[in-house]
Design a protein around this motif. Structure first.
Motif, mmCIF file in Angstrom:
data_model
loop_
_atom_site.group_PDB
_atom_site.id
_atom_site.type_symbol
_atom_site.label_atom_id
_atom_site.label_comp_id
_atom_site.label_asym_id
_atom_site.label_seq_id
_atom_site.Cartn_x
_atom_site.Cartn_y
_atom_site.Cartn_z
ATOM 1 N N ALA A 67 0.850 -1.187 0.000
ATOM 2 C CA ALA A 67 0.000 0.000 0.000
ATOM 3 C C ALA A 67 0.886 1.237 0.000
ATOM 4 O O ALA A 67 1.953 1.246 0.625
ATOM 5 N N LEU A 68 0.445 2.281 -0.700
ATOM 6 C CA LEU A 68 1.194 3.533 -0.808
ATOM 7 C C LEU A 68 0.249 4.706 -0.612
ATOM 8 O O LEU A 68 -0.946 4.624 -0.934
ATOM 9 N N ALA A 69 0.801 5.819 -0.123
ATOM 10 C CA ALA A 69 0.005 7.031 0.048
ATOM 11 C C ALA A 69 0.843 8.263 -0.225
ATOM 12 O O ALA A 69 2.057 8.268 -0.010
ATOM 13 N N ARG A 100 3.837 -1.447 14.922
ATOM 14 C CA ARG A 100 2.878 -1.944 13.937
ATOM 15 C C ARG A 100 1.819 -0.875 13.712
ATOM 16 O O ARG A 100 1.329 -0.265 14.670
ATOM 17 N N THR A 101 1.473 -0.662 12.462
ATOM 18 C CA THR A 101 0.506 0.378 12.141
ATOM 19 C C THR A 101 -0.060 0.099 10.758
ATOM 20 O O THR A 101 0.321 -0.861 10.085
ATOM 21 N N SER A 102 -0.981 0.934 10.326
ATOM 22 C CA SER A 102 -1.566 0.822 8.991
ATOM 23 C C SER A 102 -0.994 1.906 8.083
ATOM 24 O O SER A 102 -0.365 2.863 8.551
ATOM 25 N N LEU A 103 -1.250 1.773 6.796
ATOM 26 C CA LEU A 103 -0.773 2.803 5.874
ATOM 27 C C LEU A 103 -1.426 4.150 6.186
ATOM 28 O O LEU A 103 -0.761 5.182 6.165
ATOM 29 N N LEU A 104 -2.733 4.158 6.472
ATOM 30 C CA LEU A 104 -3.402 5.419 6.780
ATOM 31 C C LEU A 104 -2.763 6.095 7.978
ATOM 32 O O LEU A 104 -2.554 7.312 7.994
ATOM 33 N N SER A 105 -2.440 5.311 8.995
ATOM 34 C CA SER A 105 -1.847 5.891 10.201
ATOM 35 C C SER A 105 -0.417 6.330 9.965
ATOM 36 O O SER A 105 0.017 7.366 10.485
ATOM 37 N N LEU A 106 0.350 5.558 9.198
ATOM 38 C CA LEU A 106 1.707 5.978 8.852
ATOM 39 C C LEU A 106 1.667 7.278 8.060
ATOM 40 O O LEU A 106 2.510 8.164 8.255
ATOM 41 N N ALA A 107 0.678 7.419 7.179
ATOM 42 C CA ALA A 107 0.550 8.646 6.400
ATOM 43 C C ALA A 107 0.238 9.834 7.307
ATOM 44 O O ALA A 107 0.807 10.922 7.145
ATOM 45 N N GLN A 148 5.580 20.406 2.327
ATOM 46 C CA GLN A 148 4.624 19.776 3.243
ATOM 47 C C GLN A 148 3.964 18.559 2.595
ATOM 48 O O GLN A 148 2.750 18.374 2.658
ATOM 49 N N ALA A 149 4.788 17.734 1.976
ATOM 50 C CA ALA A 149 4.305 16.534 1.294
ATOM 51 C C ALA A 149 5.039 15.312 1.813
ATOM 52 O O ALA A 149 6.152 15.407 2.344
ATOM 53 N N THR A 150 4.405 14.145 1.665
ATOM 54 C CA THR A 150 5.048 12.885 2.018
ATOM 55 C C THR A 150 4.624 11.817 1.019
ATOM 56 O O THR A 150 3.573 11.915 0.386
ATOM 57 N N VAL A 151 5.451 10.783 0.918
ATOM 58 C CA VAL A 151 5.089 9.550 0.224
ATOM 59 C C VAL A 151 5.523 8.407 1.126
ATOM 60 O O VAL A 151 6.678 8.373 1.583
ATOM 61 N N VAL A 152 4.598 7.482 1.419
ATOM 62 C CA VAL A 152 4.898 6.371 2.322
ATOM 63 C C VAL A 152 4.421 5.066 1.702
ATOM 64 O O VAL A 152 3.504 5.058 0.872
ATOM 65 N N ALA A 153 5.053 3.969 2.105
ATOM 66 C CA ALA A 153 4.689 2.658 1.566
ATOM 67 C C ALA A 153 4.911 1.579 2.608
ATOM 68 O O ALA A 153 5.848 1.646 3.408
ATOM 69 N N ILE A 154 4.041 0.574 2.591
ATOM 70 C CA ILE A 154 4.148 -0.615 3.443
ATOM 71 C C ILE A 154 3.927 -1.835 2.559
ATOM 72 O O ILE A 154 3.026 -1.842 1.715
ATOM 73 N N ALA A 184 -4.077 7.383 -2.269
ATOM 74 C CA ALA A 184 -3.592 6.162 -1.615
ATOM 75 C C ALA A 184 -4.204 4.966 -2.322
ATOM 76 O O ALA A 184 -5.363 5.009 -2.749
ATOM 77 N N ARG A 185 -3.417 3.917 -2.442
ATOM 78 C CA ARG A 185 -3.889 2.690 -3.053
ATOM 79 C C ARG A 185 -3.296 1.493 -2.317
ATOM 80 O O ARG A 185 -2.153 1.547 -1.839
ATOM 81 N N ALA A 186 -4.092 0.447 -2.247
ATOM 82 C CA ALA A 186 -3.621 -0.820 -1.679
ATOM 83 C C ALA A 186 -3.768 -1.907 -2.731
ATOM 84 O O ALA A 186 -4.736 -1.909 -3.508
ATOM 85 N N TYR A 187 -2.830 -2.830 -2.743
ATOM 86 C CA TYR A 187 -2.762 -3.862 -3.781
ATOM 87 C C TYR A 187 -2.495 -5.218 -3.137
ATOM 88 O O TYR A 187 -1.823 -5.308 -2.107
#
Length: 433
Positions: A67-69, A320-327, A404-410, A79-82
């Protein structure tokens, strides 16, 4: 974060739509509760980004789930999850799937320490022994105090663990942390005991012989666990409680924590690809005792499956966390320590301290310099990064304070093809952030 707060946060992202796994393209109405699985999509399509991701992930022969955001000005804009979080059960990897983020955990610990600096409970440049129930000194530089600034910037002189298998590997377990966690680090790092444990050379223990504290950057997992004892000493609360109160609760990310029980929203299983009969987990040791043995075999669809695990040195990589929370967490850093509504988690001075180079070029993705917790990569010297890799997980976060931007992935695979860091950098480039 429960599903309601997750969806409320996403709803603040302008025109973003939320698509639940298994519901096709139907957007969720406000307040709709996802009964089975969380959303797999937020925001309008970004065709160039999505083509790039599809090309990298292929047919998921090498990546079970990912998943990425992208966030801007504190909001998730895409954000998308695959793929799948559980290959046996066929459950989708969603934006609310929780998983181990490995060494990105270090930035969470740095955040927590900096909240205590903001409250003037600790001093980054004081002798850390002022805050510990045991003494922490290099046997080769016993007159040189070790400080929290050194520990947060990988310049304490504590060695990266190895070779495996050894005490680090032996501290992994299938299942949750014990009620009294952290004993391993206290037992192994206390000066009176450090030379008597496991396979490390008795003349050096866990310390680098030629690394004067404060002068040499050498990436260290071990330096982070003593911070849990610092937190307990100065606050009277264990790191789990303090992390929730000072960071997770203000961010409204209740799906996160060091214990499996803290992050049980759609939990992912971790996998390592099996290629020509060999397990590709990216590590020197197979950790076979952590393989899931469901249905008599740990192998499923070309991967070995790991049980959900914890380990004693959890402060370096056990969040441990989710993509939404990491974002949400990463967006707070990109927003100068503040939430979208203006509430502060960190002071501007704390953020400035973290985003100031403490040490020069080093190893890994922080190859261009080291701040407090966060590092700088030569791929994006205008940003701050941290990656994470462990059994069945690969993660990466890119924070760009100027925009003020980020890109994160799990992801839930041990070795990510082509590198998850490069995927994040490429997504950032294609998205123009």
């Amino acid at each position: 974060m429960n599903r309601r707060s997750a969806l409320q946060f996403i709803a603040g992202a302008g025109s973003a739509s939320v698509v639940a796994a298994g519901t096709g393209s139907r957007p969720l109405s406000q307040g709709h509760q996802v009964r089975r699985d969380g959303p797999t999509s937020v925001g309008p399509d970004l065709p160039e980004v999505e083509r790039l991701v599809a090309a990298r992930l292929g047919n998921f022969a090498k990546v079970p789930g990912c998943a990425l955001a992208i966030t801007k000005q504190g909001r998730i804009v895409w954000a998308r999850a695959y793929g799948q979080r559980d290959l046996r059960a066929g459950r989708p990897f969603t934006l609310q799937t929780t998983h181990n983020i490995a060494s990105i955990t270090k930035t969470y610990m740095a955040t927590l320490v900096l909240t205590l600096v903001d409250k003037q409970l600790i001093d980054l440049d004081a002798d850390v022994n002022d805050y510990l129930p045991y003494k922490l000194r290099s046997p080769f530089f016993s007159a040189v105090p070790i400080t929290l600034r050194m520990m947060l910037s990988h310049t304490s002189g504590l060695a990266e663990v190895g070779p495996e298998p050894g005490p680090y590997a032996d501290s992994y377990r299938a299942g949750d942390l014990p009620a009294r966690d952290g004993e391993w680090a206290r037992r192994c790092l206390a000066q009176r005991n450090h030379a008597r444990h496991y396979v490390y050379p008795p003349e050096t223990g866990f310390w680098l012989r030629d690394a004067r504290p404060g002068q040499v950057r050498s990436y260290s997992n071990l330096a982070w666990q003593p911070m849990t004892d610092v937190i307990k000493h100065v606050t009277g609360r264990d790191v789990h409680d303090k992390m929730r109160a000072a960071l997770l609760k203000p961010l409204a990310i209740g799906d996160s924590g060091f214990r499996l029980a803290d992050a049980d929203t759609e939990p992912a299983l971790g996998y390592a690809a099996v290629v020509d009969g060999k397990v590709h987990n990216g590590l020197d040791f197979d950790y076979e005792y952590l393989y899931s043995r469901l249905e008599g075999s740990p192998e499923v669809k070309g991967f070995v499956e790991y049980a959900r695990y914890t380990y004693d040195v959890f402060a370096d990589g056990g969040m441990r966390t989710s993509l939404l929370s990491l974002a949400k967490y990463s967006a707070m850093w990109a927003n100068g320590g503040a939430l979208p509504g203006g509430r502060r988690v960190l002071s501007p001075s704390a953020v400035t301290a973290a985003f100031t180079l403490q040490a020069g070029e080093g190893q890994g993705t922080a190859d261009h310099g080291q701040g407090l917790g966060w590092g700088v990569s030569s791929r994006r010297p205008d940003g701050w990064v941290h990656g994470g890799g462990d059994l069945g997980t690969n993660t990466f976060a890119l924070v760009l304070p100027k925009t003020q931007a980020t890109v994160v992935a799990i992801s839930n695979v041990s070795r990510f093809p082509g590198g998850i860091d490069d995927l994040v950098f490429d997504v950032a480039e294609r998205a123009g952030v």
